[in-house]
Design a protein around this motif. Structure first.
Motif, PDB file in Angstrom:
ATOM      1  N   GLN A 101      37.063  64.454  97.007  1.00 38.01           N
ATOM      2  CA  GLN A 101      35.947  65.400  97.067  1.00 38.01           C
ATOM      3  C   GLN A 101      36.024  66.331  95.860  1.00 38.01           C
ATOM      4  OE1 GLN A 101      35.236  66.997 100.990  1.00 38.01           O
ATOM      5  NE2 GLN A 101      34.429  68.916 100.136  1.00 38.01           N
ATOM      6  N   LEU A 102      35.050  66.186  94.961  1.00 33.84           N
ATOM      7  CA  LEU A 102      35.039  66.985  93.733  1.00 33.84           C
ATOM      8  C   LEU A 102      34.429  68.365  93.999  1.00 33.84           C
ATOM      9  CD1 LEU A 102      33.797  64.193  91.286  1.00 33.84           C
ATOM     10  CD2 LEU A 102      36.144  64.979  91.641  1.00 33.84           C
ATOM     11  N   ASN A 103      34.485  69.208  92.979  1.00 34.86           N
ATOM     12  CA  ASN A 103      33.872  70.551  93.045  1.00 34.86           C
ATOM     13  C   ASN A 103      34.356  71.350  94.250  1.00 34.86           C
ATOM     14  OD1 ASN A 103      32.014  70.224  90.771  1.00 34.86           O
ATOM     15  ND2 ASN A 103      31.053  68.681  92.074  1.00 34.86           N
ATOM     16  N   THR A 104      35.575  71.098  94.669  1.00 29.14           N
ATOM     17  CA  THR A 104      36.082  71.759  95.872  1.00 29.14           C
ATOM     18  C   THR A 104      37.501  72.260  95.609  1.00 29.14           C
ATOM     19  OG1 THR A 104      34.833  70.122  97.146  1.00 29.14           O
ATOM     20  CG2 THR A 104      36.372  71.502  98.371  1.00 29.14           C
ATOM     21  N   ARG A 105      37.644  73.562  95.576  1.00 29.00           N
ATOM     22  CA  ARG A 105      38.961  74.154  95.315  1.00 29.00           C
ATOM     23  C   ARG A 105      39.642  74.495  96.633  1.00 29.00           C
ATOM     24  NH1 ARG A 105      41.605  76.368  91.210  1.00 29.00           N
ATOM     25  NH2 ARG A 105      39.888  76.048  89.759  1.00 29.00           N
ATOM     26  N   VAL A 106      40.878  74.114  96.770  1.00 26.34           N
ATOM     27  CA  VAL A 106      41.651  74.502  97.956  1.00 26.34           C
ATOM     28  C   VAL A 106      42.075  75.959  97.766  1.00 26.34           C
ATOM     29  CG1 VAL A 106      43.799  74.126  99.226  1.00 26.34           C
ATOM     30  CG2 VAL A 106      42.399  72.174  98.530  1.00 26.34           C
ATOM     31  N   THR A 107      41.729  76.786  98.729  1.00 27.85           N
ATOM     32  CA  THR A 107      42.022  78.222  98.602  1.00 27.85           C
ATOM     33  C   THR A 107      43.190  78.644  99.492  1.00 27.85           C
ATOM     34  OG1 THR A 107      40.348  78.628 100.287  1.00 27.85           O
ATOM     35  CG2 THR A 107      39.663  78.878  97.981  1.00 27.85           C
ATOM     36  N   ALA A 108      43.471  77.869 100.545  1.00 26.48           N
ATOM     37  CA  ALA A 108      44.578  78.236 101.432  1.00 26.48           C
ATOM     38  C   ALA A 108      45.112  76.995 102.143  1.00 26.48           C
ATOM     39  CB  ALA A 108      44.115  79.264 102.468  1.00 26.48           C
ATOM     40  N   ALA A 109      46.390  77.054 102.471  1.00 30.63           N
ATOM     41  CA  ALA A 109      47.010  75.999 103.284  1.00 30.63           C
ATOM     42  C   ALA A 109      48.034  76.695 104.172  1.00 30.63           C
ATOM     43  CB  ALA A 109      47.681  74.960 102.390  1.00 30.63           C
ATOM     44  N   GLU A 110      47.848  76.583 105.481  1.00 27.17           N
ATOM     45  CA  GLU A 110      48.732  77.298 106.406  1.00 27.17           C
ATOM     46  C   GLU A 110      49.355  76.337 107.404  1.00 27.17           C
ATOM     47  OE1 GLU A 110      47.141  80.905 108.000  1.00 27.17           O
ATOM     48  OE2 GLU A 110      45.921  81.244 106.214  1.00 27.17           O
ATOM     49  N   TRP A 111      50.646  76.488 107.596  1.00 26.07           N
ATOM     50  CA  TRP A 111      51.383  75.622 108.520  1.00 26.07           C
ATOM     51  C   TRP A 111      51.258  76.150 109.946  1.00 26.07           C
ATOM     52  CZ3 TRP A 111      53.175  71.044 109.311  1.00 26.07           C
ATOM     53  CH2 TRP A 111      54.175  70.802 110.246  1.00 26.07           C
ATOM     54  N   ASP A 112      50.910  75.272 110.861  1.00 29.49           N
ATOM     55  CA  ASP A 112      50.843  75.623 112.273  1.00 29.49           C
ATOM     56  C   ASP A 112      52.019  74.922 112.962  1.00 29.49           C
ATOM     57  OD1 ASP A 112      50.370  75.684 114.994  1.00 29.49           O
ATOM     58  OD2 ASP A 112      48.187  75.529 114.784  1.00 29.49           O
ATOM     59  N   GLY A 113      53.045  75.711 113.284  1.00 36.35           N
ATOM     60  CA  GLY A 113      54.273  75.147 113.840  1.00 36.35           C
ATOM     61  C   GLY A 113      54.083  74.581 115.233  1.00 36.35           C
ATOM     62  N   GLU A 114      53.155  75.163 115.993  1.00 34.02           N
ATOM     63  CA  GLU A 114      52.909  74.679 117.363  1.00 34.02           C
ATOM     64  C   GLU A 114      52.359  73.254 117.340  1.00 34.02           C
ATOM     65  OE1 GLU A 114      52.309  77.065 120.497  1.00 34.02           O
ATOM     66  OE2 GLU A 114      54.124  77.664 119.398  1.00 34.02           O
ATOM     67  N   ARG A 115      51.417  73.063 116.423  1.00 33.41           N
ATOM     68  CA  ARG A 115      50.731  71.760 116.384  1.00 33.41           C
ATOM     69  C   ARG A 115      51.341  70.815 115.350  1.00 33.41           C
ATOM     70  NH1 ARG A 115      45.401  72.375 118.651  1.00 33.41           N
ATOM     71  NH2 ARG A 115      44.757  70.591 117.435  1.00 33.41           N
ATOM     72  N   SER A 116      52.285  71.334 114.578  1.00 30.65           N
ATOM     73  CA  SER A 116      52.894  70.556 113.489  1.00 30.65           C
ATOM     74  C   SER A 116      51.830  69.979 112.557  1.00 30.65           C
ATOM     75  CB  SER A 116      53.760  69.412 114.043  1.00 30.65           C
ATOM     76  OG  SER A 116      54.849  69.931 114.736  1.00 30.65           O
ATOM     77  N   GLU A 117      50.999  70.864 112.054  1.00 27.85           N
ATOM     78  CA  GLU A 117      49.986  70.410 111.092  1.00 27.85           C
ATOM     79  C   GLU A 117      49.594  71.549 110.148  1.00 27.85           C
ATOM     80  OE1 GLU A 117      47.058  69.149 113.979  1.00 27.85           O
ATOM     81  OE2 GLU A 117      45.970  71.047 113.842  1.00 27.85           O
ATOM     82  N   TRP A 118      49.007  71.133 109.037  1.00 28.25           N
ATOM     83  CA  TRP A 118      48.514  72.098 108.049  1.00 28.25           C
ATOM     84  C   TRP A 118      47.020  72.316 108.249  1.00 28.25           C
ATOM     85  CZ3 TRP A 118      51.281  74.912 104.569  1.00 28.25           C
ATOM     86  CH2 TRP A 118      52.604  74.540 104.367  1.00 28.25           C
ATOM     87  N   THR A 119      46.592  73.571 108.082  1.00 24.91           N
ATOM     88  CA  THR A 119      45.157  73.848 108.024  1.00 24.91           C
ATOM     89  C   THR A 119      44.842  74.177 106.567  1.00 24.91           C
ATOM     90  OG1 THR A 119      45.175  74.722 110.255  1.00 24.91           O
ATOM     91  CG2 THR A 119      43.280  75.319 108.874  1.00 24.91           C
ATOM     92  N   VAL A 120      43.987  73.361 106.001  1.00 21.70           N
ATOM     93  CA  VAL A 120      43.683  73.499 104.571  1.00 21.70           C
ATOM     94  C   VAL A 120      42.239  73.989 104.429  1.00 21.70           C
ATOM     95  CG1 VAL A 120      43.490  72.248 102.389  1.00 21.70           C
ATOM     96  CG2 VAL A 120      45.311  71.675 104.007  1.00 21.70           C
ATOM     97  N   THR A 121      42.090  75.116 103.756  1.00 24.01           N
ATOM     98  CA  THR A 121      40.763  75.723 103.614  1.00 24.01           C
ATOM     99  C   THR A 121      40.281  75.555 102.179  1.00 24.01           C
ATOM    100  OG1 THR A 121      41.453  77.337 105.258  1.00 24.01           O
ATOM    101  CG2 THR A 121      39.461  77.871 104.019  1.00 24.01           C
ATOM    102  N   THR A 122      39.002  75.271 102.027  1.00 21.57           N
ATOM    103  CA  THR A 122      38.441  75.055 100.692  1.00 21.57           C
ATOM    104  C   THR A 122      37.364  76.099 100.391  1.00 21.57           C
ATOM    105  OG1 THR A 122      37.067  73.375 101.764  1.00 21.57           O
ATOM    106  CG2 THR A 122      38.935  72.591 100.493  1.00 21.57           C
ATOM    107  N   ASP A 123      36.992  76.175  99.101  1.00 21.13           N
ATOM    108  CA  ASP A 123      36.089  77.260  98.703  1.00 21.13           C
ATOM    109  C   ASP A 123      34.638  77.048  99.146  1.00 21.13           C
ATOM    110  OD1 ASP A 123      35.433  75.267  96.940  1.00 21.13           O
ATOM    111  OD2 ASP A 123      35.765  76.453  95.123  1.00 21.13           O
ATOM    112  N   ASP A 124      34.371  75.934  99.825  1.00 19.75           N
ATOM    113  CA  ASP A 124      33.043  75.781 100.432  1.00 19.75           C
ATOM    114  C   ASP A 124      33.061  76.317 101.863  1.00 19.75           C
ATOM    115  OD1 ASP A 124      34.697  73.895 101.531  1.00 19.75           O
ATOM    116  OD2 ASP A 124      33.451  72.154 101.068  1.00 19.75           O
ATOM    117  N   GLY A 125      34.187  76.926 102.242  1.00 20.83           N
ATOM    118  CA  GLY A 125      34.287  77.546 103.561  1.00 20.83           C
ATOM    119  C   GLY A 125      34.778  76.607 104.652  1.00 20.83           C
ATOM    120  N   ALA A 126      34.961  75.334 104.314  1.00 19.88           N
ATOM    121  CA  ALA A 126      35.390  74.363 105.327  1.00 19.88           C
ATOM    122  C   ALA A 126      36.913  74.377 105.486  1.00 19.88           C
ATOM    123  CB  ALA A 126      34.924  72.964 104.932  1.00 19.88           C
ATOM    124  N   SER A 127      37.377  73.914 106.640  1.00 22.41           N
ATOM    125  CA  SER A 127      38.813  73.750 106.879  1.00 22.41           C
ATOM    126  C   SER A 127      39.066  72.361 107.449  1.00 22.41           C
ATOM    127  CB  SER A 127      39.320  74.732 107.940  1.00 22.41           C
ATOM    128  OG  SER A 127      39.252  76.018 107.482  1.00 22.41           O
TER     129      SER A 127
END
Ligand code: NAP
Length: 530
Positions: A101-127
């Motif tokens: 997916q072009l034109n999309t900057r990752v702005t955050a990545a947060e580890w969720d220890g309960e679910r053992s997964e990353w939540t990755v947020t992009t500058d289009d507001g999606a996660s």
């Protein structure tokens, strides 16, 4: 359940191959790329003169024997547009476009220890959520513009080479100021000089450069070479730099001076930095041996530049040759013989401010129509630090790296489970053939993820003790060489306030690969699998 198995951040050489390798292993993958095209550093650095300083036969993927046979490079050292064409070809050939997916900057990545997964947020507001995060952000992506007082008042345009306008820039008839004389500045300067009315090169530190001797690839050489490509790749994997080079295998200090000069001259005439610096075994570890090579190079500057005072100013003396990345150019030094080029020493008279009409230094004023910054990058850690990455307990990566970037094997940071860094701090990365090192990391990561799946684990995390021991080893190896003597971006010295830590691993590509393989074979020794 997570949306994806893997999020890949970035679509340069590393991200492209990560998408291919991980998808081929049966995982669901999505790559996010800030640029409007793929290519990473080769997308952004589209300044005139941009060219790779590793030969095209080496600076290309080895994972597909078919690809390496099909693709033909036109030049010994590929120019930026050709590298970009190659990467676009690879993405098409292996059907990767739907997963990038072009034109999309990752702005955050947060580890969720309960679910053992990353939540990755992009500058289009999606996660998106993903079980694994592969950071393929590049070592040289976070560009830096120096904070010069008054830059905002400059009436003309200014450019950073790493954000060059894709439509190009016409400098015809202009007075142009160039700040930065590293690998990039040395490449872009002759191109600007060819068009501009006048080019002022503002030099803070003189740099060493060897000739490229670039040339078209000869088809018969190519055929011969490709006949044995597989065994060449194997040699590259086991080599020190990721490129098989033939040195003398002897220390310079044991060689008669006349023989050293003859040998260095042969390599100088052949062109290329790695074979030149690799001529003798002691050049990067013994200052006396280094001085011999450095003086040889200064002599080449003196015989090229006709004005003796300019030549002396261009002669590097501030650091051992090779301790900063060795530049390569066929035309930089000779450019200073042109009547429309002036070298300005901003070491003795620093830039004091920019004003509407140009630039002031401590002892002069330069009227300029345009300004070009070739001032480098917040290397290795900069791009990761600019993403809001949070690991176990919400701890930011920037906090973990406050005293300098660190990781286990240059791939995994303690406290950041299921996050892999391709060519991260503590790996050979920039001190190697990047493409080969990228492939090694991606394949190791792919195999690690597969191992977790087949052994019923969901997380992998570097142990702090393993990370500490690895970084101590990285430091020990670095300090057994001359590298730490230079104020280079290898140690973060180019970024005001950045902690001075030597992060590239200098132990050699082959031994490093063997160590990574041993770790995997021992059930991922140094990692906690859960
Ligand atoms: P660089 O090597 O960090 O050089 C930056 C230049 O800008 C240096 O001359 C530096 O001077 C100068 N500078 C920085 N801040 C300044 C300031 N505030 N005032 C005045 N001068 C300032 O960056 P680069 O040339 O972009 O190269 C970075 C790396 O990219 C290379 O080392 C190489 O690994 C890679 N690269 C490779 C190629 C290739 O393959 N041929 C081409 C381009 C880049 P000081 O030295 O005094 O700090």
């Amino acid at each position: 359940m997570a949306d994806l198995d893997v999020v890949v951040v970035g679509a340069g050489f590393a991200g492209i191959y990560a998408v291919h390798a991980l998808r081929s292993a049966g995982l669901t993958v999505r790559a996010f790329e800030a640029g409007s095209g793929i290519g990473g550093t080769w997308f952004w650095n589209c300044y005139p003169g941009a060219r790779c300083d590793v030969e095209s036969k080496d600076y290309s993927y080895s994972f597909s024997p078919e690809l390496e046979q099909e693709w033909s490079w036109s030049e010994r050292y590929p120019a930026q547009p050709e590298v970009l064409r190659y990467l676009n070809h690879v993405a098409g050939r292996f059907g990767l476009w739907p997963y990038i997916q072009l034109n999309t900057r990752v702005t955050a990545a947060e580890w969720d220890g309960e679910r053992s997964e990353w939540t990755v947020t992009t500058d289009d507001g999606a996660s998106r959520t993903a079980r694994f995060c592969v950071m393929a952000v590049g070592c040289l992506s976070a560009y830096q513009v120096p904070s010069l007082p008054g830059l905002e008042t400059f009436a003309g345009p200014w450019y950073h080479t790493s954000r060059w306008p894709r439509e190009g820039v016409d400098f015809t008839g202009q007075r142009v100021g160039l700040i930065g004389t590293g690998s990039t500045g040395i490449q872009v300067a002759p191109e600007i000089a060819a068009a501009a009315a006048h080019l002022y090169v503002f030099q803070r530190t003189a740099n060493f450069a060897v000739p490229n001797r670039n040339r078209a690839v000869d088809p018969s050489w190519e055929r011969e070479f490709k006949a044995d490509y597989r065994s060449y790749r194997k040699q590259a994997q086991e080599s020190f730099l990721g490129v098989p080079i033939t040195g003398t295998g002897r220390p310079a200090l044991a060689e008669p001076p006349a023989d050293i000069q003859r040998n260095l001259m042969e390599r100088w005439r052949a062109g290329g930095g790695m074979p030149f610096l690799g001529a003798y075994t002691d050049v990067l570890v013994d200052r006396a041996a280094n001085d011999i090579v450095a003086e040889f190079m200064r002599d080449r500057i003196r015989e090229t530049v006709s004005d003796a005072a300019v030549a002396e100013l261009l002669c590097p003396t501030a650091y051992p040759v090779g301790a900063k990345r060795l530049c390569q150019s066929d035309d930089y030094f000779a450019m200073f013989n042109l009547p429309n080029v002036t070298l300005v020493d901003i070491r003795s008279a620093p830039v004091s401010s920019v004003y509407a009409g140009g630039l002031r230094t401590a002892d002069s004023v330069y009227e300029l129509d345009a300004l070009v910054f070739a001032t480098g990058f917040d290397a290795i850690s900069g791009a990761l630090n600019r993403i809001g990455i949070r690991g176990v307990g919400g701890v930011p990566l920037t906090e973990k790296w406050a005293a300098g970037p660190r990781s286990y094997l240059g791939m995994a940071a303690a406290g950041f489970p299921n996050m892999f860094i391709v060519t991260g701090p503590g790996s050979p990365s920039v001190f190697s053939n990047m493409v080969l090192s990228i492939e090694q990391h991606v394949e190791w990561i792919r195999d690690c993820v597969a191992y977790l799946g087949s052994h019923g684990y969901s997380t992998v995390e570097a142990k702090p003790s393993a990370e500490d021991a690895w970084m101590a080893h990285v430091t020990e190896v670095a300090y057994s060489t001359l590298f730490p003597l230079a104020d280079s971006w290898y140690v973060g010295a180019n970024i005001p306030g950045k902690p001075r830590v030597f992060t590239p691993y200098l132990g050699g590509v082959g031994p490093y690969r063997a160590r990574c393989d041993e770790v995997a074979a021992a059930g991922y020794e140094g990692f906690v699998l859960d």
